[in-house]
Motif scaffolding. Sequence first.
Motif, PDB file in Angstrom:
ATOM      1  N   ASN A   1     -53.498 -28.911 -41.149  1.00  0.00           N
ATOM      2  CA  ASN A   1     -54.141 -29.174 -40.097  1.00  0.00           C
ATOM      3  C   ASN A   1     -54.405 -27.729 -39.336  1.00  0.00           C
ATOM      4  N   ASN A   2     -53.364 -26.801 -39.244  1.00  0.00           N
ATOM      5  CA  ASN A   2     -53.603 -25.496 -38.778  1.00  0.00           C
ATOM      6  C   ASN A   2     -53.968 -24.179 -39.805  1.00  0.00           C
ATOM      7  N   LYS A   3     -54.258 -24.566 -41.160  1.00  0.00           N
ATOM      8  CA  LYS A   3     -54.272 -23.944 -42.105  1.00  0.00           C
ATOM      9  C   LYS A   3     -53.468 -22.823 -42.048  1.00  0.00           C
ATOM     10  N   ALA A   4     -52.262 -23.052 -42.245  1.00  0.00           N
ATOM     11  CA  ALA A   4     -51.099 -22.244 -42.310  1.00  0.00           C
ATOM     12  C   ALA A   4     -50.043 -22.732 -43.366  1.00  0.00           C
ATOM     13  N   ASP A   5     -49.453 -21.787 -44.101  1.00  0.00           N
ATOM     14  CA  ASP A   5     -48.409 -21.840 -45.086  1.00  0.00           C
ATOM     15  C   ASP A   5     -47.258 -21.054 -44.553  1.00  0.00           C
ATOM     16  N   TYR A   6     -46.099 -21.712 -44.767  1.00  0.00           N
ATOM     17  CA  TYR A   6     -44.749 -21.138 -44.336  1.00  0.00           C
ATOM     18  C   TYR A   6     -43.991 -20.988 -45.333  1.00  0.00           C
ATOM     19  N   ASN A   7     -43.354 -19.922 -45.598  1.00  0.00           N
ATOM     20  CA  ASN A   7     -42.305 -19.619 -46.629  1.00  0.00           C
ATOM     21  C   ASN A   7     -40.988 -19.980 -46.135  1.00  0.00           C
ATOM     22  N   TYR A   8     -40.218 -20.582 -46.833  1.00  0.00           N
ATOM     23  CA  TYR A   8     -38.909 -20.675 -46.276  1.00  0.00           C
ATOM     24  C   TYR A   8     -37.766 -20.449 -47.449  1.00  0.00           C
ATOM     25  N   LEU A   9     -38.150 -19.534 -48.342  1.00  0.00           N
ATOM     26  CA  LEU A   9     -37.335 -19.227 -49.652  1.00  0.00           C
ATOM     27  C   LEU A   9     -37.706 -17.674 -49.793  1.00  0.00           C
ATOM     28  N   ALA A  10     -36.458 -16.810 -49.929  1.00  0.00           N
ATOM     29  CA  ALA A  10     -36.474 -15.573 -50.091  1.00  0.00           C
ATOM     30  C   ALA A  10     -35.550 -14.935 -51.233  1.00  0.00           C
ATOM     31  N   PHE A  11     -35.663 -14.058 -51.817  1.00  0.00           N
ATOM     32  CA  PHE A  11     -34.913 -13.118 -52.543  1.00  0.00           C
ATOM     33  C   PHE A  11     -34.831 -11.893 -52.291  1.00  0.00           C
ATOM     34  N   VAL A  12     -33.509 -11.624 -52.121  1.00  0.00           N
ATOM     35  CA  VAL A  12     -33.351 -10.083 -51.363  1.00  0.00           C
ATOM     36  C   VAL A  12     -32.493  -9.296 -52.507  1.00  0.00           C
ATOM     37  N   SER A  13     -32.657  -7.886 -52.482  1.00  0.00           N
ATOM     38  CA  SER A  13     -31.842  -7.147 -53.443  1.00  0.00           C
ATOM     39  C   SER A  13     -31.528  -5.780 -52.540  1.00  0.00           C
ATOM     40  N   SER A  14     -30.644  -5.114 -53.116  1.00  0.00           N
ATOM     41  CA  SER A  14     -30.079  -3.820 -52.636  1.00  0.00           C
ATOM     42  C   SER A  14     -31.358  -2.837 -53.026  1.00  0.00           C
ATOM     43  N   SER A  15     -32.095  -3.188 -54.077  1.00  0.00           N
ATOM     44  CA  SER A  15     -33.365  -2.184 -54.496  1.00  0.00           C
ATOM     45  C   SER A  15     -34.673  -2.795 -54.109  1.00  0.00           C
TER      46      SER A  15
END
Length: 158
Positions: free
Chosen positions: A101-115
């Motif tokens: 409806n709002n033409k939006a995409d929400y990301n709820y997953l992330a990978f993080v690293s020290s590099s």
Amino acid sequence: MSSTNKTQNLQLNSWLGSDVPQMEDFNRDNVIIDSAISSHGSNADIHLTASERQKWNNPYFMFTYYGNGSASRSITVESSFVPKWGIIFAVNKTADVTDFNNKADYNYLAFVSSSGSMQGASLSAKQLTVTQPPSAALGNEYKAFNEVGVTYVCIMFA
């Protein structure tokens, strides 16, 4: 006289009742046993170092935080080790939610690293930084790692 029989693996003496054991037989068996144990104990391919053992003893640290809606937020990782990488995901949400409806995409997953990390989250030593920007990061894509009222799970690895 050495024994009539020998053990299968180390070829140690295995006497019959008619055999006459000699001191040199026992001494030779002791040298074989000592050598086998020493060789096994110092084999780095099959044994862990103290540092490797510590990593196995503390392989991960898991915690939760609750989104407060601020555009950027720093969270201290209270682990006993400095994490090298981690995963962040929202509870009761899929990794990606599309609002047609709002033409939006929400990301709820992330990978993080020290590099290096994905956009919207980063890891530096024991500091995890997450974002909830008011505008889309790319096109209509929002990085939702600090949404108000959402519970997030973080798993950090040594």
